[in-house]
Design an enzyme around this catalytic site. Structure first.
Site, PDB file in Angstrom:
ATOM      1  N   LEU A 235       0.848  -1.179   0.048  1.00  0.00           N
ATOM      2  CA  LEU A 235      -0.072   0.076   0.029  1.00  0.00           C
ATOM      3  C   LEU A 235       0.795   1.215   0.081  1.00  0.00           C
ATOM      4  O   LEU A 235       0.332   2.479  -0.502  1.00  0.00           O
ATOM      5  CB  LEU A 235      -0.897   0.164   1.273  1.00  0.00           C
ATOM      6  N   ASP A 385      -2.093  -8.584  11.152  1.00  0.00           N
ATOM      7  CA  ASP A 385      -0.979  -8.632  10.084  1.00  0.00           C
ATOM      8  C   ASP A 385       0.335  -8.731  10.585  1.00  0.00           C
ATOM      9  O   ASP A 385       1.411  -8.039  10.394  1.00  0.00           O
ATOM     10  CB  ASP A 385      -0.921  -7.226   9.337  1.00  0.00           C
TER      11      ASP A 385
END
Length: 454
Positions: A235, A385
């Site tokens: 990202l 994550d």
């Protein structure tokens, strides 16, 4: 030459007619009825002259066909039709771009919403088709490589394919890189580079994002801002910089990739769109659409760095009230230099946990496990994550730093209590209550307890 000029004029006129009609339809959904009526009358008046000129061209072409070589005349007409089609395609694309101004985000609320995305991309069919073909090409190529190639480079080709496909598929690769229960070791090793070694975008673009988000040039906010990032992921990418306000404070500046929201939204829309037919085609007993929706909800939340900052602050505050306060931490957020697409935090000088010596790994893996159990069973906000790129060991203090708080999941109190009861039943070897625990936790549908017992 006169005929050629008329051919060109006819192509343009036909394109204008089709483009105007297409543009009017695109705009109609978001305009009041009174404006639609006025706009339609204006379009009609503008097209009257076009119709007259088109009739004149048809008359001239008919005369030419009767007195000249029919082959040349047919070529002229074909050229006009080709130009009209090209012009119509061009103006259709312009109409789509004009529609972007009317509806500039697939997620107006800032949260995942399949219906909003369907409305947004439903008016951009060419973009959807192009992206679908762009996904299908590398997927088919990788499948053929796996079946036909014998050079042992399939894992590398998978990484290349995921990288070319962009942020959504890089994120999938990151998740799979720690699933040694699903993939062979060579695949996990190859996918591990997607954790922090994704090809970066240009620093000039990153500086433009900083200016747009913080309202100042990067040089005005940071005393030092390097020409290259120190890490790049799905990202965004991270720079090691120094704040101008404090001069000596070293910070990590994470800058989001440009246009990543629309790219991810389109991928999620296509995955969600094809989930039901894929399930039916292969007879899968899995709610693929529900899986895409659940993943999309969390994935889109990652795109707002303000939420990530809030998650990190919440973890820091909650872990400070536990015995792990001096052993694990999240880097401190610098709110005045952060926004939805730029996140500035204190710099952590350390190494990845998986690259430390065996003694440190054994010690801090226990700390990590306790930290995640504390999040899951006590604080209720779970970092979701935990790949090795997000776990650092601080050099000076040997504390465990947990990075990247964009992807988290929240466990309500009743669910946390159910987990604790389930663990207690396992420890006490009270296995008769385990089937009911699994139903309560949502792992097994109601009514299947007897099948578990058998």
């Amino acid at each position: 030459q006169r005929l050629l000029r008329k051919v060109m004029m006819s192509g343009i006129l036909v394109a204008v007619v089709l483009g105007a009609a297409r543009g009017f339809v695109c705009r109609s959904a978001s305009r009041p009825q009174s404006e639609l009526r006025a706009s339609l009358l204006d379009q009609v008046s503008r097209l009257e002259g076009s119709v007259a000129q088109t009739e004149s061209f048809v008359s001239s072409t008919s005369s030419y066909v009767s007195s000249h070589d029919p082959l040349i005349a047919a070529l002229a007409v074909t050229t006009a039709a080709a130009m009209a089609g090209t012009g119509a395609w061009l103006l259709t694309s312009l109409a789509e771009k004009e529609n972007v101004m009317l509806e500039d985000s697939p997620y107006p609320s800032g949260e995942y919403d399949f219906e909003s995305a369907a409305s947004y991309f439903g008016r951009r069919p060419s973009r959807c088709v192009s992206r679908a073909l762009g996904i299908a090409g590398p997927a088919v190529q990788f499948g053929l490589d796996v079946l036909l190639a014998e050079d042992g480079r399939a894992p590398e080709r998978l990484v290349d394919s995921l990288t070319r496909l962009g942020p959504t598929f890089i994120k999938v690769g990151q998740a799979l890189s720690i699933r040694s229960d699903l993939l062979p070791p060579e695949y996990c090793d190859a996918l591990a580079q997607l954790q922090d070694k994704v090809p970066p975008f240009e620093t000039a673009v990153a500086k433009r994002v900083v200016r747009e988000e913080l309202g100042q040039a990067a040089e005005d906010v940071f005393l030092e801002f390097p020409d290259a990032p120190i890490a790049s992921a799905s990202l965004g990418q991270v720079y090691k910089a120094r704040r101008r306000a404090t001069k000596n404070e070293v910070v990590a500046v994470k800058v989001q990739r440009p246009d990543v929201v629309e790219t991810i939204a389109l991928d999620l829309y296509l995955l969600r769109l094809f989930a039901p037919p894929t399930r039916a085609l292969f007879g899968l007993n899995t709610d693929l659409a529900g899986i895409v929706d659940a993943w999309g909800e969390k994935f889109v939340d990652e795109l707002d760095y303000r939420k990530e900052a809030a998650n990190a602050v919440q973890f820091a505050q909650s872990i400070a009230e536990t015995p792990l306060a001096g052993a694990v931490f999240a880097p401190e957020v610098v709110p005045e230099s952060s926004s939805s697409r730029v996140l500035t935090t204190a710099w952590v000088d350390g190494d990845r946990l998986d690259r430390c010596d065996s003694t440190t790994i054994a010690q801090l893996c226990g700390v990590a496990m306790n930290a995640y159990l504390t999040m899951m069973l006590e604080t209720g906000t779970l970092h979701a994550d935990p790949h090795p790129g997000n776990l650092l060991v601080e050099k000076d203090s040997h504390r465990l730093a947990i990075l990247d708080w964009g992807l988290v999941t929240t466990l309500e109190e009743d669910l946390r209590v159910s987990y604790i009861e389930h663990i207690a039943h396992l420890v006490a070897k009270d296995y008769a209550k385990v089937p009911r625990d699994l139903v309560t936790l949502g792992f097994v549908p109601p009514g299947f307890e007897s099948q578990i017992e058998s």
